[in-house]
Design a protein around this motif. Sequence first.
Motif, short mmCIF file in Angstrom:
data_model
loop_
_atom_site.label_atom_id
_atom_site.label_comp_id
_atom_site.label_asym_id
_atom_site.label_seq_id
_atom_site.Cartn_x
_atom_site.Cartn_y
_atom_site.Cartn_z
N ALA A 42 0.82 -1.21 0.00
CA ALA A 42 0.00 0.00 0.00
C ALA A 42 0.86 1.26 0.00
CB ALA A 42 -0.92 -0.01 1.21
N GLU A 43 1.97 1.22 0.73
CA GLU A 43 2.86 2.38 0.80
C GLU A 43 3.46 2.71 -0.56
OE1 GLU A 43 7.16 3.66 2.80
OE2 GLU A 43 6.22 1.74 3.34
N GLY A 46 0.83 3.74 -3.19
CA GLY A 46 0.35 5.09 -2.91
C GLY A 46 1.34 6.15 -3.35
N LEU A 47 2.62 5.91 -3.08
CA LEU A 47 3.66 6.88 -3.45
C LEU A 47 3.74 7.06 -4.96
CD1 LEU A 47 6.55 5.90 -0.98
CD2 LEU A 47 5.31 8.07 -1.03
N GLY A 49 1.28 6.12 -7.17
CA GLY A 49 -0.02 6.30 -7.80
C GLY A 49 -0.40 5.20 -8.76
N ASN A 51 -1.72 0.78 -9.18
CA ASN A 51 -2.54 -0.25 -8.54
C ASN A 51 -1.71 -1.11 -7.59
OD1 ASN A 51 -4.93 0.43 -9.91
ND2 ASN A 51 -4.28 -0.74 -11.71
N ALA A 52 -2.29 -1.46 -6.47
CA ALA A 52 -1.68 -2.39 -5.52
C ALA A 52 -2.32 -3.76 -5.74
CB ALA A 52 -1.90 -1.92 -4.09
#
Length: 311
Positions: A42-43, A46-47, A49, A51-52
């Motif tokens: 997730a980190e 998110g950084l 931008g 898909n996880a």
Amino acid sequence: MSKIRTAVIGVGYLGKFHADKYAACDGSELVAVVDADQSRLAEVAGLLGVNAVADYRDLAGKVDAVSIVVPTKAHFEVAEYFLSRGVHVLLEKPMTATLEEAVELNRIAAEKGVVLQIGFLERFNPVYKALRNSLKTPRFIEASRIGPFKARGTDVSIILDLMIHDLDIILSLVDSPVREIRATGAPVYSDKVDIANARLEFENGCVANITASRISLKSERRMRIFQNDSYLNVDFQERKIVRLTKGEGEQMPGVPDLAKDEQSFPASDPLRDEVESFIAAVRAGAQPPVTGLDGKRALEAALMIEKAVNF
């Protein structure tokens, strides 16, 4: 030309850097990152931008090329999944856990007509590039690659962790089959070999003496190469080459002058260059700078050294 859809499988310490380079590469559209550690996943997602994705198999049909930066024992499983589906693969070293797995990955890549590049980062050091252009016939090579202990590399021995870089370099410089390998090593901090020395004798008479350690107080990546008419002192870490060659004059009767030449190279970004070379090979349908066969060759030598150590 449209961008190559990319993903990074495994975004731990090294995989995060891979993801950064793909996100910044003009020819790449980083669409996803994958990791079993949900908080880390997730980190990073998110950084950047993107898909996880928790399971790499969910990327089927959604990517054109991937970097695989997972523990060595999982290299074959993950690489086989993507290669067999026509996805190009940049696979971190060591290529696989066994030689049979490396052979199979090469077979699949050839059958599917996809790029299989192995992550030998030192090949993109400007020192290596200069070295390739200045060598004729190496007769003796002495390599030292040492550093402090880091727990993240201990899923494999020092031979597969660090020494394999020098094995790849030397095998690419010496155009001859290996005739004999002798080696010794010992575990110190982990349950695998942490310090090792290997002596390789080639069919053409060249000899290479390689030392690798992850229990040192300092870091060093050096190579000394002797040829019939010259000596090269190579520092991969500081990006320097010192050459001594026989001059035309004499220091004294019967003793030739030595001409000294020093080269220094500016700092570069080898991982960026590695990723960009991979994307370029994918776009052009060309052979990458470090092929799956190169990875197999280095792995075979490394496994022979591990067998010779046999602590």
